[in-house]
Structure formats: structure tokens, C-alpha cells
Design a protein around this motif. Structure first.
Motif, mmCIF file in Angstrom:
data_model
loop_
_atom_site.group_PDB
_atom_site.id
_atom_site.type_symbol
_atom_site.label_atom_id
_atom_site.label_comp_id
_atom_site.label_asym_id
_atom_site.label_seq_id
_atom_site.Cartn_x
_atom_site.Cartn_y
_atom_site.Cartn_z
ATOM 1 N N SER A 46 -29.482 -20.859 -30.923
ATOM 2 C CA SER A 46 -29.653 -19.647 -30.054
ATOM 3 C C SER A 46 -29.682 -20.140 -28.670
ATOM 4 C CB SER A 46 -30.681 -18.754 -30.084
ATOM 5 O OG SER A 46 -30.594 -18.007 -31.654
ATOM 6 N N GLN A 91 -28.889 -12.446 -31.545
ATOM 7 C CA GLN A 91 -29.705 -12.395 -32.938
ATOM 8 C C GLN A 91 -30.652 -11.503 -33.190
ATOM 9 O OE1 GLN A 91 -31.994 -16.410 -33.207
ATOM 10 N NE2 GLN A 91 -32.011 -16.304 -35.528
ATOM 11 N N ASP A 167 -24.692 -14.723 -33.080
ATOM 12 C CA ASP A 167 -25.725 -15.583 -33.591
ATOM 13 C C ASP A 167 -26.111 -14.703 -34.868
ATOM 14 O OD1 ASP A 167 -27.864 -16.888 -33.781
ATOM 15 O OD2 ASP A 167 -28.709 -16.413 -31.656
HETATM 16 MG MG LIG Z 1 -31.542 -18.677 -33.300
#
Ligand SMILES: [Mg+2]
Ligand SMILES: Nc1ncnc2c1ncn2[C@@H]1O[C@H](COP(=O)(O)OP(=O)(O)OP(=O)(O)O)[C@@H](O)[C@H]1O
Length: 220
Positions: A46, A91, A167
Motif C-alpha cells: 500500500s 484498501q 489496492d
Molecule cells: Mg495494504
């Protein structure tokens, strides 16, 4: 199209709680590629995506997009680049809870030159593409996890970016819905969109033409 050379990213740089999250990253991704990024939890995936998406800084190394160093673009230039060319699926989705699906998907359009009538239609098209037609007027806080994920994807697509960073975009989805979403990405990639997908799902990684593995902040 994008090139990182010797990039290092440390959270809380210079402080006692500093954490060196990206170590000497050298990476080149050509226009039109579809790349999977894999690696263990906490490896730095990330973080790498945030740097590539120009939403986080780094302390050393060079990052350029289409030959232009990001460091020389200035805040205004970066904001324009992020809004017009980059679509990001975070995410944690990063949706605005008290907005409806439609309002959330329209957010990036407020910062572009799009006219309001066309704006709404573009947003509706992306919502339909994600299979959320019947949810458009719902508040996102009342959606399921997989529905929220698809709203985040619709919002990332709404400005028709030339590159998409996602993500774990299928992390909250059942396999049938995940396949539908991957088909959308594959179609966009066929039309020339550059796509980078972080994933733990080997089926998703196998659909990409290249795989990058991150281990402990390094590309291996
Ligand atoms: Mg991540
Ligand atoms: N804001 C922050 N401040 C300090 N450390 C951070 C911060 N964000 C992330 N980290 C640390 O950096 C490392 C990489 O985090 P990152 O979120 O990039 O991992 P990841 O590969 O995406 O993991 P996951 O698969 O669990 O999402 C982790 O050890 C994490 O604890």
C-alpha cells in the motif's frame, strides 16, 4: 510511463518512531501494462501504491511520470495529475459515509472540467458497470463491504484515468463478482489503460501480464 529510481520511504522520518517502509525501489512500468503487486501483509504494497499515486511523499530517489519528475510538479500540478490521470482504489475504500453512492462517485468530477449533466450520466454509467444500479441513491454507510468496494472502484474510474491503482480491489468480493470486476479491468487495459493491482488472490495476479513481489520493503 512511470519510473522509480532508488526510492526510499520512511514513515515518521527523522523521529524516534521512524519506520523504513520502502527500500531502494527501482521500478519501471510501461504505458498499457497490467501489473500485479503481491507480498505479505506489512511488506509495503500500500505504501508503494500511495507513492506511485502521488498521495504520499518519499525522502530520497526519483519518481517520474511520462518522463517528468513528480518532485518538480508543484501542489497544483500534482492535484491536476491525480484528478485527471490517476484512478485510485484505496484498501479501506475511503468513501464519504454520509453521501449516497452517486454522490461519492461524482466527487472527482467536481474537480474536473466536466459539465454537470454529463457528469451525472458518467457517474451513473460507472455505477451500472459495477452492478450497483439499484443502490445509486443509498447512503454508502448502509452498503455491504463488497458493495462499498465497488463504489470505490466506480469512483476511481469516473474520470477515465490513464492509469489505475487498485489496492486489493476484489478483497471483499465473492469469486463471481470478483471475476466481473476483473473483466472490467481487463477491458480497460485492452483499450490502453495502465493498471496496477495489489492482490493476495493468485487468480487475480495470474490475469495480469507481470507480477512484482514485495518483501520487507524491497522488490524481490
Ligand atoms: Mg495494504
Ligand atoms: N502511517 C504509518 N506510520 C508508520 N508506519 C506505517 C504507516 N503506514 C504503514 N506503516 C508500516 O509500513 C509497513 C508497510 O505497510 P503497508 O500498509 O504498505 O503494508 P501492505 O503490504 O500494504 O500490507 P497489507 O497486505 O496488510 O495491506 C508496515 O509495517 C506498516 O506497519
Amino acid at each position: 510511463m512511470i519510473e522509480l529510481t532508488g526510492v526510499n520511504k520512511t514513515y515518521n522520518y527523522g523521529k524516534p518512531n521512524a519506520f523504513h517502509a520502502l527500500k531502494d525501489i527501482n521500478l519501471k512500468i510501461e504505458s498499457g501494462e497490467m501489473v500485479a503487486v503481491t507480498g505479505r501483509s506489512g511488506a509495503g504494497k500500500s505504501t508503494l501504491m500511495h507513492v506511485i499515486g502521488c498521495i504520499d511523499s518519499f525522502e530520497s530517489g526519483e519518481y517520474s511520470i511520462a518522463g517528468k519528475p513528480v518532485s518538480g510538479m508543484g501542489e497544483k500540478g500534482l492535484a491536476k495529475l491525480r484528478n485527471e490521470r490517476i484512478g485510485i482504489v484505496m484498501q479501506d475504500f475511503a468513501l464519504i459515509d454520509h453521501y449516497t453512492v452517486l454522490e461519492n462517485v461524482m466527487v472527482p468530477l467536481y474537480f474536473s472540467d466536466c459539465r454537470s449533466g454529463a457528469m451525472k450520466q458518467t457517474a451513473i454509467d460507472k455505477i451500472e458497470m459495477m452492478g450497483l444500479k439499484d443502490q445509486a441513491k443509498k447512503n454508502v454507510k448502509n452498503l455491504s463491504g463488497g458493495q462499498k468496494q465497488r463504489v470505490a472502484i466506480a469512483r476511481a474510474l469516473v474520470n477515465e484515468p490513464s492509469f489505475i491503482l487498485a489496492d486489493e480491489p476484489t478483497g471483499a468480493l465473492d469469486s463471481k463478482t470478483a471475476d466481473d470486476i476483473m473483466n472490467v479491468f481487463l477491458e480497460l487495459n485492452k483499450k490502453g489503460t495502465t493498471i496496477i493491482i495489489i492482490t493476495h488472490d493468485m487468480r487475480v495476479a495470474d490475469l495480469c501480464s507481470r507480477r512484482i513481489v514485495i518483501e520487507d520493503g524491497r522488490i524481490v
